[in-house]
Design a protein around this motif. Structure first.
Motif, PDB file in Angstrom:
ATOM      1  N   HIS A 147      19.757 -51.915  75.737  1.00  0.00           N
ATOM      2  CA  HIS A 147      18.560 -52.629  75.287  1.00  0.00           C
ATOM      3  C   HIS A 147      19.011 -53.842  74.496  1.00  0.00           C
ATOM      4  O   HIS A 147      19.943 -53.750  73.683  1.00  0.00           O
ATOM      5  CB  HIS A 147      17.699 -51.698  74.422  1.00  0.00           C
ATOM      6  CG  HIS A 147      16.357 -52.249  74.064  1.00  0.00           C
ATOM      7  ND1 HIS A 147      16.177 -53.194  73.079  1.00  0.00           N
ATOM      8  CD2 HIS A 147      15.123 -51.970  74.564  1.00  0.00           C
ATOM      9  CE1 HIS A 147      14.893 -53.482  72.978  1.00  0.00           C
ATOM     10  NE2 HIS A 147      14.225 -52.757  73.866  1.00  0.00           N
ATOM     11  N   PRO A 148      18.409 -55.018  74.700  1.00  0.00           N
ATOM     12  CA  PRO A 148      18.868 -56.236  74.022  1.00  0.00           C
ATOM     13  C   PRO A 148      18.805 -56.151  72.507  1.00  0.00           C
ATOM     14  O   PRO A 148      19.581 -56.813  71.813  1.00  0.00           O
ATOM     15  CB  PRO A 148      17.926 -57.330  74.565  1.00  0.00           C
ATOM     16  CG  PRO A 148      16.741 -56.587  75.101  1.00  0.00           C
ATOM     17  CD  PRO A 148      17.269 -55.285  75.603  1.00  0.00           C
ATOM     18  N   GLN A 149      17.898 -55.338  71.961  1.00  0.00           N
ATOM     19  CA  GLN A 149      17.764 -55.221  70.509  1.00  0.00           C
ATOM     20  C   GLN A 149      18.400 -53.946  69.966  1.00  0.00           C
ATOM     21  O   GLN A 149      19.016 -53.950  68.900  1.00  0.00           O
ATOM     22  CB  GLN A 149      16.281 -55.248  70.114  1.00  0.00           C
ATOM     23  CG  GLN A 149      16.046 -55.107  68.611  1.00  0.00           C
ATOM     24  CD  GLN A 149      14.574 -55.131  68.257  1.00  0.00           C
ATOM     25  OE1 GLN A 149      13.716 -55.391  69.113  1.00  0.00           O
ATOM     26  NE2 GLN A 149      14.252 -54.857  67.002  1.00  0.00           N
ATOM     27  N   HIS A 150      18.282 -52.843  70.721  1.00  0.00           N
ATOM     28  CA  HIS A 150      18.673 -51.535  70.204  1.00  0.00           C
ATOM     29  C   HIS A 150      20.010 -51.041  70.746  1.00  0.00           C
ATOM     30  O   HIS A 150      20.448 -49.949  70.393  1.00  0.00           O
ATOM     31  CB  HIS A 150      17.573 -50.519  70.487  1.00  0.00           C
ATOM     32  CG  HIS A 150      16.251 -50.903  69.895  1.00  0.00           C
ATOM     33  ND1 HIS A 150      16.012 -50.864  68.539  1.00  0.00           N
ATOM     34  CD2 HIS A 150      15.111 -51.371  70.477  1.00  0.00           C
ATOM     35  CE1 HIS A 150      14.773 -51.277  68.306  1.00  0.00           C
ATOM     36  NE2 HIS A 150      14.213 -51.594  69.456  1.00  0.00           N
ATOM     37  N   GLY A 151      20.662 -51.815  71.595  1.00  0.00           N
ATOM     38  CA  GLY A 151      22.005 -51.492  72.029  1.00  0.00           C
ATOM     39  C   GLY A 151      22.086 -50.478  73.152  1.00  0.00           C
ATOM     40  O   GLY A 151      21.186 -50.370  73.992  1.00  0.00           O
ATOM     41  N   LEU A 152      23.175 -49.711  73.153  1.00  0.00           N
ATOM     42  CA  LEU A 152      23.444 -48.757  74.225  1.00  0.00           C
ATOM     43  C   LEU A 152      22.593 -47.501  74.055  1.00  0.00           C
ATOM     44  O   LEU A 152      22.327 -47.058  72.939  1.00  0.00           O
ATOM     45  CB  LEU A 152      24.924 -48.384  74.249  1.00  0.00           C
ATOM     46  CG  LEU A 152      25.897 -49.523  74.538  1.00  0.00           C
ATOM     47  CD1 LEU A 152      27.328 -49.022  74.467  1.00  0.00           C
ATOM     48  CD2 LEU A 152      25.613 -50.146  75.907  1.00  0.00           C
ATOM     49  N   GLY A 153      22.202 -46.919  75.180  1.00  0.00           N
ATOM     50  CA  GLY A 153      21.417 -45.698  75.153  1.00  0.00           C
ATOM     51  C   GLY A 153      21.522 -44.962  76.469  1.00  0.00           C
ATOM     52  O   GLY A 153      22.442 -45.197  77.256  1.00  0.00           O
TER      53      GLY A 153
ATOM     54  N   PHE B 175      17.311 -44.909  72.836  1.00  0.00           N
ATOM     55  CA  PHE B 175      18.193 -45.789  72.063  1.00  0.00           C
ATOM     56  C   PHE B 175      18.140 -45.331  70.607  1.00  0.00           C
ATOM     57  O   PHE B 175      17.765 -46.079  69.720  1.00  0.00           O
ATOM     58  CB  PHE B 175      17.745 -47.245  72.187  1.00  0.00           C
ATOM     59  CG  PHE B 175      17.627 -47.725  73.608  1.00  0.00           C
ATOM     60  CD1 PHE B 175      18.754 -48.013  74.353  1.00  0.00           C
ATOM     61  CD2 PHE B 175      16.378 -47.850  74.204  1.00  0.00           C
ATOM     62  CE1 PHE B 175      18.637 -48.446  75.670  1.00  0.00           C
ATOM     63  CE2 PHE B 175      16.260 -48.282  75.515  1.00  0.00           C
ATOM     64  CZ  PHE B 175      17.390 -48.575  76.250  1.00  0.00           C
ATOM     65  N   TYR B 176      18.461 -44.103  70.404  1.00  0.00           N
ATOM     66  CA  TYR B 176      18.301 -43.458  69.105  1.00  0.00           C
ATOM     67  C   TYR B 176      18.880 -44.310  67.977  1.00  0.00           C
ATOM     68  O   TYR B 176      19.989 -44.842  68.115  1.00  0.00           O
ATOM     69  CB  TYR B 176      19.020 -42.104  69.140  1.00  0.00           C
ATOM     70  CG  TYR B 176      18.620 -41.180  68.031  1.00  0.00           C
ATOM     71  CD1 TYR B 176      17.527 -40.335  68.162  1.00  0.00           C
ATOM     72  CD2 TYR B 176      19.335 -41.162  66.842  1.00  0.00           C
ATOM     73  CE1 TYR B 176      17.154 -39.491  67.141  1.00  0.00           C
ATOM     74  CE2 TYR B 176      18.964 -40.322  65.811  1.00  0.00           C
ATOM     75  CZ  TYR B 176      17.874 -39.488  65.961  1.00  0.00           C
ATOM     76  OH  TYR B 176      17.505 -38.660  64.938  1.00  0.00           O
ATOM     77  N   PRO B 177      18.103 -44.487  66.899  1.00  0.00           N
ATOM     78  CA  PRO B 177      16.867 -43.815  66.499  1.00  0.00           C
ATOM     79  C   PRO B 177      15.568 -44.457  66.996  1.00  0.00           C
ATOM     80  O   PRO B 177      14.525 -44.288  66.365  1.00  0.00           O
ATOM     81  CB  PRO B 177      16.949 -43.881  64.981  1.00  0.00           C
ATOM     82  CG  PRO B 177      17.640 -45.185  64.707  1.00  0.00           C
ATOM     83  CD  PRO B 177      18.645 -45.334  65.808  1.00  0.00           C
TER      84      PRO B 177
END
Length: 300
Positions: free
Chosen positions: A49-55, A89-91
């Motif tokens: 995710h561009p904002q929340h990183g790897l998931g 993309f926890y949390p």
């Protein structure tokens, strides 16, 4: 469209619940996969995710055909299932449900977990939710349907041997250590003239029950998952997923990337009490149809 933000506190840390959430998803999926119908994992793959990183992205099919009343079965496809697409993309998580034959019933959800007692009024960073649309749910004192009550999940009696936490007492969330909050912004829409308002209100009442039960279980089951590693939980999930099911002849995985949703989730409800509450007159032959989700599912 009816929007509400739910805030549910738990005597855990966000880091601890990362394991607990994955354990609950695996356990619920296993329970749903018995009796010939259940959960088929279609895809389970990394995502970003561009904002929340790897998931992680997971797509599941939840088969419910046998739960339909016979007269409804005449009008719907032979195979009735709910598709669940979850981006973790926890949390921060995104979940989308779609029903194979009912596209106009949708619920949109954003979830974020934080180490506080629910006092962040702009947790999603775009705009504060109006106070009248915020609902604080207490996993100890707020009532749940009698059919979901289990003494082993009664948090007034719960004591964790592994962590030494519990039991909870009234007002526990004011000064509990540790404490975290599950923030869920839910938008519900049912685009059927004459039933929209009643149905959306009804769905939100049921969402509250699902959230309360799910978060109570997360705490009550602490000793089942506390101390496990991510690898332990993923191995458990793989064992559940690889068990044969009634739908094991169908393709189980693909490699095509999944489009990310605009935070949407849809599901269907067909039971006598529900339809009467919505204003329908005669559905005397309808049997209950239940959908359990974890991030739930409406996952915790």
């Amino acid at each position: 469209m009816l929007m509400k933000e739910y805030r549910i506190c738990m005597p855990l840390t966000v880091e601890e619940y990362k394991i607990g959430q994955l354990y609950m998803i695996s356990k619920h999926s296993s329970e749903q996969s018995g009796g010939g119908e259940g959960v088929e994992v279609v895809r389970n793959q990394p995502d970003s995710h561009p904002q929340h990183g790897l998931g992680q992205f997971t797509e599941k099919r939840i088969y419910l055909s046998s739960k339909l009343p016979s007269w409804v079965s005449v009008f719907v496809p032979r195979v009735f299932y709910v598709t669940e697409k979850a981006w973790n993309f926890y949390p921060y998580t995104i979940t989308e449900y779609s029903v194979s034959f009912l596209p106009k019933f949708s619920i949109r959800i954003e979830t974020r977990f934080e180490n506080n007692n629910g006092n962040n009024n702009n947790v999603f960073g775009d705009r504060p939710t109006p106070a009248e649309s915020v609902s604080h749910l207490d996993i100890l004192v707020d009532p749940i349907p009698d059919k979901h009550y289990k003494e082993t999940e009664d948090l007034s009696r719960w004591v964790s041997e592994k962590t030494g936490r519990g039991p909870l007492v009234e007002g526990w969330w004011k000064d509990s250590t540790p404490i975290m909050c599950s923030y869920k912004r839910v938008k519900c829409s049912f685009e059927v003239y004459g039933l929209q308002g009643k149905t959306e209100d009804f769905i939100h009442r049921n969402i509250q029950d699902i959230l309360l039960v799910g978060h109570r279980q997360a705490v009550a089951w602490t000793d089942e998952w506390h101390g496990m590693s991510l690898e332990d939980v993923r191995e458990l999930s793989n064992r559940y997923r690889n068990r044969p099911t009634a739908n094991s002849n169908q393709p189980r995985t693909t490699t095509q990337a999944a489009p990310r949703p605009a935070f949407s989730r849809s599901m269907s409800v067909t039971d006598e009490r529900s339809l009467k509450k919505m204003g329908s007159e005669d559905y005397s032959h309808v049997r209950p149809l239940h959908l359990h989700t974890a991030s739930y599912h409406c996952p915790p």
